[in-house]
Motif scaffolding. Sequence first.
Motif, PDB file in Angstrom:
ATOM      1  N   PRO A 104      29.841  48.640  37.587  1.00 10.25           N
ATOM      2  CA  PRO A 104      29.582  47.819  38.784  1.00 10.25           C
ATOM      3  C   PRO A 104      29.195  46.388  38.431  1.00 10.25           C
ATOM      4  O   PRO A 104      29.431  45.469  39.224  1.00 10.25           O
ATOM      5  N   PHE A 105      28.636  46.182  37.236  1.00 11.44           N
ATOM      6  CA  PHE A 105      28.234  44.841  36.830  1.00 11.44           C
ATOM      7  C   PHE A 105      29.446  43.945  36.571  1.00 11.44           C
ATOM      8  O   PHE A 105      29.312  42.720  36.532  1.00 11.44           O
ATOM      9  N   GLU A 106      30.624  44.538  36.396  1.00 11.67           N
ATOM     10  CA  GLU A 106      31.835  43.752  36.198  1.00 11.67           C
ATOM     11  C   GLU A 106      32.334  43.131  37.497  1.00 11.67           C
ATOM     12  O   GLU A 106      33.182  42.239  37.474  1.00 11.67           O
ATOM     13  N   LEU A 107      31.827  43.611  38.639  1.00  8.02           N
ATOM     14  CA  LEU A 107      32.255  43.091  39.934  1.00  8.02           C
ATOM     15  C   LEU A 107      31.234  42.150  40.546  1.00  8.02           C
ATOM     16  O   LEU A 107      31.532  41.503  41.559  1.00  8.02           O
ATOM     17  N   MET A 108      30.040  42.069  39.975  1.00  7.84           N
ATOM     18  CA  MET A 108      28.987  41.225  40.545  1.00  7.84           C
ATOM     19  C   MET A 108      28.904  39.888  39.825  1.00  7.84           C
ATOM     20  O   MET A 108      29.273  39.768  38.660  1.00  7.84           O
ATOM     21  N   HIS A 109      28.386  38.902  40.529  1.00  5.16           N
ATOM     22  CA  HIS A 109      28.184  37.556  39.990  1.00  5.16           C
ATOM     23  C   HIS A 109      29.480  36.971  39.409  1.00  5.16           C
ATOM     24  O   HIS A 109      29.446  36.171  38.479  1.00  5.16           O
ATOM     25  N   LYS A 110      30.638  37.420  39.940  1.00  8.12           N
ATOM     26  CA  LYS A 110      31.951  36.935  39.490  1.00  8.12           C
ATOM     27  C   LYS A 110      32.113  37.075  37.971  1.00  8.12           C
ATOM     28  O   LYS A 110      32.654  36.203  37.290  1.00  8.12           O
ATOM     29  N   ALA A 111      31.631  38.191  37.445  1.00  5.53           N
ATOM     30  CA  ALA A 111      31.740  38.444  36.001  1.00  5.53           C
ATOM     31  C   ALA A 111      33.188  38.502  35.552  1.00  5.53           C
ATOM     32  O   ALA A 111      33.496  38.216  34.390  1.00  5.53           O
ATOM     33  N   TYR A 112      34.109  38.838  36.466  1.00 15.18           N
ATOM     34  CA  TYR A 112      35.520  38.957  36.111  1.00 15.18           C
ATOM     35  C   TYR A 112      36.169  37.613  35.788  1.00 15.18           C
ATOM     36  O   TYR A 112      37.335  37.553  35.396  1.00 15.18           O
ATOM     37  N   ASN A 113      35.431  36.514  35.966  1.00 14.63           N
ATOM     38  CA  ASN A 113      35.953  35.206  35.563  1.00 14.63           C
ATOM     39  C   ASN A 113      35.808  34.967  34.061  1.00 14.63           C
ATOM     40  O   ASN A 113      36.323  33.979  33.547  1.00 14.63           O
ATOM     41  N   VAL A 114      35.097  35.851  33.384  1.00 14.65           N
ATOM     42  CA  VAL A 114      34.894  35.734  31.935  1.00 14.65           C
ATOM     43  C   VAL A 114      35.343  37.049  31.294  1.00 14.65           C
ATOM     44  O   VAL A 114      34.824  38.112  31.627  1.00 14.65           O
ATOM     45  N   GLN A 115      36.291  36.953  30.382  1.00  9.17           N
ATOM     46  CA  GLN A 115      36.882  38.146  29.769  1.00  9.17           C
ATOM     47  C   GLN A 115      35.827  39.048  29.139  1.00  9.17           C
ATOM     48  O   GLN A 115      35.855  40.264  29.292  1.00  9.17           O
ATOM     49  N   GLU A 116      34.864  38.449  28.426  1.00 14.64           N
ATOM     50  CA  GLU A 116      33.868  39.246  27.707  1.00 14.64           C
ATOM     51  C   GLU A 116      32.908  39.962  28.648  1.00 14.64           C
ATOM     52  O   GLU A 116      32.283  40.950  28.263  1.00 14.64           O
ATOM     53  N   GLN A 117      32.774  39.487  29.887  1.00 11.76           N
ATOM     54  CA  GLN A 117      31.826  40.103  30.811  1.00 11.76           C
ATOM     55  C   GLN A 117      32.448  41.215  31.650  1.00 11.76           C
ATOM     56  O   GLN A 117      31.727  42.032  32.224  1.00 11.76           O
ATOM     57  N   ALA A 118      33.766  41.255  31.745  1.00 11.51           N
ATOM     58  CA  ALA A 118      34.418  42.298  32.542  1.00 11.51           C
ATOM     59  C   ALA A 118      35.689  42.779  31.853  1.00 11.51           C
ATOM     60  O   ALA A 118      36.770  42.731  32.435  1.00 11.51           O
ATOM     61  N   PRO A 119      35.588  43.265  30.619  1.00  4.83           N
ATOM     62  CA  PRO A 119      36.806  43.618  29.870  1.00  4.83           C
ATOM     63  C   PRO A 119      37.573  44.789  30.471  1.00  4.83           C
ATOM     64  O   PRO A 119      38.803  44.762  30.515  1.00  4.83           O
ATOM     65  N   ILE A 120      36.858  45.825  30.936  1.00  3.29           N
ATOM     66  CA  ILE A 120      37.549  46.987  31.478  1.00  3.29           C
ATOM     67  C   ILE A 120      38.217  46.648  32.807  1.00  3.29           C
ATOM     68  O   ILE A 120      39.380  46.995  33.051  1.00  3.29           O
ATOM     69  N   PHE A 121      37.493  45.976  33.694  1.00  4.85           N
ATOM     70  CA  PHE A 121      38.047  45.648  35.004  1.00  4.85           C
ATOM     71  C   PHE A 121      39.273  44.744  34.873  1.00  4.85           C
ATOM     72  O   PHE A 121      40.285  44.957  35.552  1.00  4.85           O
ATOM     73  N   LEU A 122      39.208  43.748  33.999  1.00  4.11           N
ATOM     74  CA  LEU A 122      40.345  42.855  33.814  1.00  4.11           C
ATOM     75  C   LEU A 122      41.519  43.579  33.162  1.00  4.11           C
ATOM     76  O   LEU A 122      42.682  43.334  33.503  1.00  4.11           O
ATOM     77  N   ALA A 123      41.228  44.485  32.209  1.00  2.00           N
ATOM     78  CA  ALA A 123      42.301  45.277  31.600  1.00  2.00           C
ATOM     79  C   ALA A 123      42.948  46.186  32.648  1.00  2.00           C
ATOM     80  O   ALA A 123      44.167  46.394  32.642  1.00  2.00           O
ATOM     81  N   TYR A 124      42.132  46.700  33.559  1.00  2.00           N
ATOM     82  CA  TYR A 124      42.640  47.559  34.640  1.00  2.00           C
ATOM     83  C   TYR A 124      43.557  46.769  35.572  1.00  2.00           C
ATOM     84  O   TYR A 124      44.656  47.220  35.922  1.00  2.00           O
ATOM     85  N   LEU A 125      43.123  45.563  35.966  1.00  2.00           N
ATOM     86  CA  LEU A 125      43.947  44.718  36.828  1.00  2.00           C
ATOM     87  C   LEU A 125      45.249  44.336  36.134  1.00  2.00           C
ATOM     88  O   LEU A 125      46.318  44.315  36.752  1.00  2.00           O
ATOM     89  N   GLU A 126      45.159  44.031  34.850  1.00  2.00           N
ATOM     90  CA  GLU A 126      46.357  43.651  34.105  1.00  2.00           C
ATOM     91  C   GLU A 126      47.340  44.828  34.036  1.00  2.00           C
ATOM     92  O   GLU A 126      48.559  44.638  34.162  1.00  2.00           O
ATOM     93  N   HIS A 127      46.817  46.028  33.834  1.00  2.00           N
ATOM     94  CA  HIS A 127      47.694  47.202  33.791  1.00  2.00           C
ATOM     95  C   HIS A 127      48.380  47.406  35.143  1.00  2.00           C
ATOM     96  O   HIS A 127      49.597  47.690  35.188  1.00  2.00           O
ATOM     97  N   MET A 128      47.636  47.292  36.225  1.00  2.00           N
ATOM     98  CA  MET A 128      48.238  47.442  37.550  1.00  2.00           C
ATOM     99  C   MET A 128      49.323  46.387  37.771  1.00  2.00           C
ATOM    100  O   MET A 128      50.380  46.672  38.344  1.00  2.00           O
ATOM    101  N   GLN A 129      49.055  45.165  37.306  1.00  2.00           N
ATOM    102  CA  GLN A 129      50.034  44.088  37.448  1.00  2.00           C
ATOM    103  C   GLN A 129      51.299  44.416  36.661  1.00  2.00           C
ATOM    104  O   GLN A 129      52.419  44.180  37.121  1.00  2.00           O
ATOM    105  N   LYS A 130      51.148  44.975  35.472  1.00  5.42           N
ATOM    106  CA  LYS A 130      52.308  45.355  34.656  1.00  5.42           C
ATOM    107  C   LYS A 130      53.175  46.382  35.376  1.00  5.42           C
ATOM    108  O   LYS A 130      54.402  46.282  35.373  1.00  5.42           O
ATOM    109  N   ILE A 131      52.532  47.386  35.975  1.00  2.00           N
ATOM    110  CA  ILE A 131      53.286  48.418  36.679  1.00  2.00           C
ATOM    111  C   ILE A 131      54.051  47.800  37.850  1.00  2.00           C
ATOM    112  O   ILE A 131      55.224  48.132  38.091  1.00  2.00           O
ATOM    113  N   THR A 132      53.422  46.883  38.571  1.00  2.00           N
ATOM    114  CA  THR A 132      54.081  46.234  39.704  1.00  2.00           C
ATOM    115  C   THR A 132      55.298  45.440  39.246  1.00  2.00           C
ATOM    116  O   THR A 132      56.381  45.547  39.825  1.00  2.00           O
TER     117      THR A 132
END
Length: 582
Positions: free
Chosen positions: A211-239
Motif C-alpha cells: 500500500p505504501f507504493e500507492l501513497m504520497h505518489k511513490a510511483y513517481n520514483v522507481q526505487e519507491q514503488a518497484p513492484i507496482f511499476l513492474a506490474y503496470l509495465e507488465h499490463m502495458q506489455k500485454i495490451t
Amino acid sequence: TKSNATEQRMADAPAPVSPKVSELPPLTHVLSDADLKQLKQTVNDLATENIPDKDWLEVFLLTHTYVASPDLIFKMITDRYREAISEDASSRESLMIQMRIVNLLKKWVSLAYNDLFLKHDEVMSLLKAFLDELNAGSGTKWAATIQKTIEICSEVNVRKPDATLESLGIDEALDEEARKACWEKFENMDAATIAQHILRFECLYFRQISPFELMHKAYNVQEQAPIFLAYLEHMQKITVWIASAIVAPSTTKKRASLIVKFLHILKEFHDLNNFSGVAQVLQALTSPAVERLRSTWKLVTTGSGKAANKALLSTLEECKTLFCESGDFANYHATLKVTQLPYIPHSGIYMTEIQIAEDTLPLRTEKELNLEKLRIIGKVLIMLRDSQEVQYTSFDDSALDKEFTHFLLLPYPFFATEAELMNKSYEAEPSLPGQSSPKPNAQRKGFFRRGRSSSNLVKFAEEEKKGAGKSLTRQLMNRSSRSFSETPKPVFMMSVQNTRTRSTSVGGDERDPVIEEALASALKALSRLRDEVGAVVSEHKTAEDGPHFRMLLRSQLQLNKILNTVNVHVAEEEDETEFAEV
C-alpha cells in the motif's frame, strides 16, 4: 541481559531484500497544540476500542503519515501504555488497555515493518527500546509476540520484481526464435488456458504490491514503488502485444480470427473476475490501430460463427460500460461490491482515486486535522488488501506451460512504439477515400499517451458563458454526464513510453488571432471555474463521501491539469524534460 537478547534476536533476523528508499515526504504543516491533542485522543480511542468502524485501526496505521510523523505516533502509543500502568497496573481495565496497545503495535509491525520501520531509524530505535521495556517488566510474553511478528516479516520476500521472475524460473526474455515458436503454440491453445497463464503471471506481481507504493505518489520514483511499476509495465506489455498480434497478419480472415480469440479471452477474464485483464484486452481492442480495421471488424460480425461472435461482442460492450468513467467509475465500483473474492481489481483506478484524494482534500479544516482524508484513502487501501489476501485456488500449476509463461515476459509480435503499430495497421487496411481514420501522428487518446485539443477548450468556454446562471455543481454534473454518456471511455493505463509530438493545430509558426482570443477566453473561464470549485471544496469541514462532492474534487484536479498543460503549450515551451514533467 534481556536488552542484549532483544537486540541480538533483531540482529539475527534475515536481512530484508527490499531496497532502501528515500524518506517519507516532509510534512507541509506544523502541528499545533490542538492538533497534538486531537492525535492523542485518536490514539486513546484506538487503545480503548472507541473507534467508528472495524477498519479504522488499520487505516490510521497505514495513512497517519499524511498528518504526523511515524515516530510521533509511536511515542503517543507507548506513552498511553505507560499511562495505563501508572493509573492502576493490576486493574482489569488497565490490563485490557495494555494488551490492546501491544496488539496495536503488533498490527502496525505486520503492516509496515518492511516499508516503514526498516527505513526509518528513529522509529526502529523506539521499537527496540519499547521491547526492552517490556522485557524488563512483566511484558515478556507480549514482547515475544511482537518479536515473532518481526521475524515473520523479515523472512517475507517483498518489493523485489526479480523475485517474481525467479519463482517462475525466468532470468530474461526468450530470444526471437523461441518467441515465434511460442506464438505458434498460442494459436493452438484454447482461450481458458491462455487466460489462466496470464492471470497466474499477473497474480505474482499483484500479491506483492505494498500500500505504501500507492501513497504520497511513490510511483513517481522507481526505487519507491518497484513492484507496482513492474506490474503496470507488465499490463502495458500485454495490451500492446494484443494490439500488435491483431494488426500483424496480412489477411483480413486471420485478423478477424485473432479478434475473436481475444474476445474469448476477454470473456474468460470477465468470468474469472480479473478486472485488470479485462481492462488490458479492452484497451487493446479499442485502440486506434485496432478499432480502425473496419473490414476486419465487419468480418467478425458477418463471417462464419457470427451468432457466437454476437454474444462475444455483447460481452465487449458490457465491459465498455463496466469501465465507463461516468460517476467516478460508478459501474465498476458497483460491480466490485457484489463480486465475490477472489478477484484482481484495476489498480490504475485505485492509484487515480488516491491521487485525487491527496491533491484535492485539505489536510486540515478550520479547527482541526482532517482525519476524513485518511479514511477516504484508507478505504481504497483496504479494498486492495482484501483482494490480495484471497487467492485463486482452482489453478493447477502442473497444467501450466512454463515456456508460454516465459513467453509472456516479452510476447511476440510486439510493436514497441505507436508509430510502428499505426503503420502496421495502415499496411493491413489502407484508408479508403472519405474515411476519417486516425493518422499515426494525430493528437488522440490511446495507451501510449493522451492528446490535447484547443478546440475543446473553446467549446468549454462557450458552454461556461451559456450556463452562467446555473449552479456550479449542476454545471459540473451536466458537463460530465454529457461528455461521458456520448461515448463510454475505457480506462487507459500509465504509459511506459514518454513520447511527445508537437501539436500543429494552432497553425505552425504563425498564431491565428481568432484562436488566440478564443484560447485566452477559455483560459479565463477555466481559471474562474477552478477558483469557484476550490471555494466550494474549502467550505466543507469534512469530506462527504457523496457523488456531488466527489465530482467537485475530481473536477478541481482536472481543471488544474488542463490549465498547467495549456499554459505550457501556449508558451511554446521547448524544454522536453520540463514539458514531460508537467
